[in-house]
Design an enzyme around this catalytic site. Sequence first.
Site, PDB file in Angstrom:
ATOM      1  N   SER A  26       0.798  -1.234   0.000  1.00  9.87           N
ATOM      2  CA  SER A  26       0.000   0.000   0.000  1.00  9.87           C
ATOM      3  C   SER A  26       0.828   1.280   0.000  1.00  9.87           C
ATOM      4  O   SER A  26       0.258   2.377  -0.041  1.00  9.87           O
ATOM      5  CB  SER A  26      -0.965   0.006   1.191  1.00  9.87           C
ATOM      6  OG  SER A  26      -2.116  -0.727   0.874  1.00  9.87           O
ATOM      7  N   LYS A  73      -0.107   3.686  -2.692  1.00  9.72           N
ATOM      8  CA  LYS A  73      -1.095   4.756  -2.580  1.00  9.72           C
ATOM      9  C   LYS A  73      -0.463   6.122  -2.367  1.00  9.72           C
ATOM     10  O   LYS A  73      -1.134   7.144  -2.533  1.00  9.72           O
ATOM     11  CB  LYS A  73      -2.085   4.424  -1.462  1.00  9.72           C
ATOM     12  CG  LYS A  73      -2.905   3.163  -1.761  1.00  9.72           C
ATOM     13  CD  LYS A  73      -3.891   2.858  -0.656  1.00  9.72           C
ATOM     14  CE  LYS A  73      -4.717   1.613  -0.972  1.00  9.72           C
ATOM     15  NZ  LYS A  73      -4.010   0.360  -0.697  1.00  9.72           N
ATOM     16  N   SER A 106      -6.542   3.180   3.908  1.00 11.62           N
ATOM     17  CA  SER A 106      -5.807   2.584   2.798  1.00 11.62           C
ATOM     18  C   SER A 106      -6.711   1.651   1.983  1.00 11.62           C
ATOM     19  O   SER A 106      -6.341   0.527   1.650  1.00 11.62           O
ATOM     20  CB  SER A 106      -4.593   1.803   3.326  1.00 11.62           C
ATOM     21  OG  SER A 106      -3.680   1.522   2.299  1.00 11.62           O
TER      22      SER A 106
END
Length: 433
Positions: A50, A53, A110
């Site tokens: 993640s 992101k 997230s």
Amino acid sequence: MALFAMAAVVALSATGGASANSKYAAIVVDAKTGKTLYARYADSHRFPASLTKMMTLYMVFEALENGHISKSSRIPISKNAAAEQPSKLGLKPGSTITVGDAILTLATKSANDISTAVAEYLGGSETKFAQMMTNKARALGMKSTTFRNAHGLPNKHQKTTARDMARLGIALREHFPQYYDYFSTRVATVAGKRLGNHNRLLGRVRGMDGIKTGYTRASGFNLVSSVEADGRSIVAVVMGGRTANSRNAHMVELISKYMPRASRRGRGDLIAEPRTISPTRPVVASTGRIELPAKGAPTPDARPVEDIDPVYTDKIVVAAAPAPQPTPAARAVEMQIAEGDVDMVETASTVPSGWVVQVASLLSEAEARSFLDRTSREAGGILANATPFTEKFDNKGTHYWRARYAGFSSKNAARGACNALKARDIACYAVQQ
């Protein structure tokens, strides 16, 4: 004088056992001068999970800055976005979310479904948006990073390095100071849901203002941290932690050790802004010449990369406790398990229906059972009266095993147990079986 509240509790070596962990990488960069203060496997390929992101949000911030979208612009949720695996916000296909709420959701929870929705909104498709992200990475001097999706769920071609993630962290702070506070958001409410930030170091390490956590089984536990204190500024990256707590402890150690070595001089402006790349806007792919990074900006050295085989699994964040290597006590516990603990895990067919708590989704039943064993130990008395079980399901042709607990008398009981687990940094959600 100790600079950081947690530094006193850390008693591990920055390099101890790291070489035995093929997923590990770390770097600390002086954000004012670009000097590398610490690096270990910083130029070896790793899975971003993640941390992806961070770039997704960079693209959103750029579109905001260029006036192509506003915080009130509404992003549609497609069937494709709604079908993404957890972590997710859970909006239904056909619904919408504002850009402002999407930013909050990505910075805290997230959420993978919102990442895909953003990709489709800004790129027309996730594939096109991933190419835009890769183009942007090159423009920022991230020479070793390739994106294939906007959320970070496993893809064997989506790789990065600790050094590239440090560059991205610095670029976010330098280029978008007006939006950077999003990364320090500890709690947000979106679509009636309370979202807590996965970065447990916020508010516990003085001067930390973000940036992002990440986890898949293939990547291990990742964290990019930005810290400003006493006129100094650093960005630090730890990748491949064995647990969330070990990653956090190692990050605190690196900050405590290298922050005092950062310069109070220098004004930053280390990462060239990619002005020759077409600005991010809804459904327009980027084109054009790539601008070189600013003189003196930290760039990856040419080094051999290490291949890592991807493993496909849900994105679940669960905390536990060591450094890049398990403590002797943890190893002893693992040895006891290997030598044959009593198996208390039931199959789904023998578990009564009702409200359950899910803590993970894994590729094999053995892994799911092992995960339940660890969770039961870490949960203390929270799950003392609950029954652990596994449940098989298919997703796009791949078999997975859910790790769940049953035995809750009501929805409120299941949610209460889950909230207590989250207070111990154990990710979960309640669902009716």
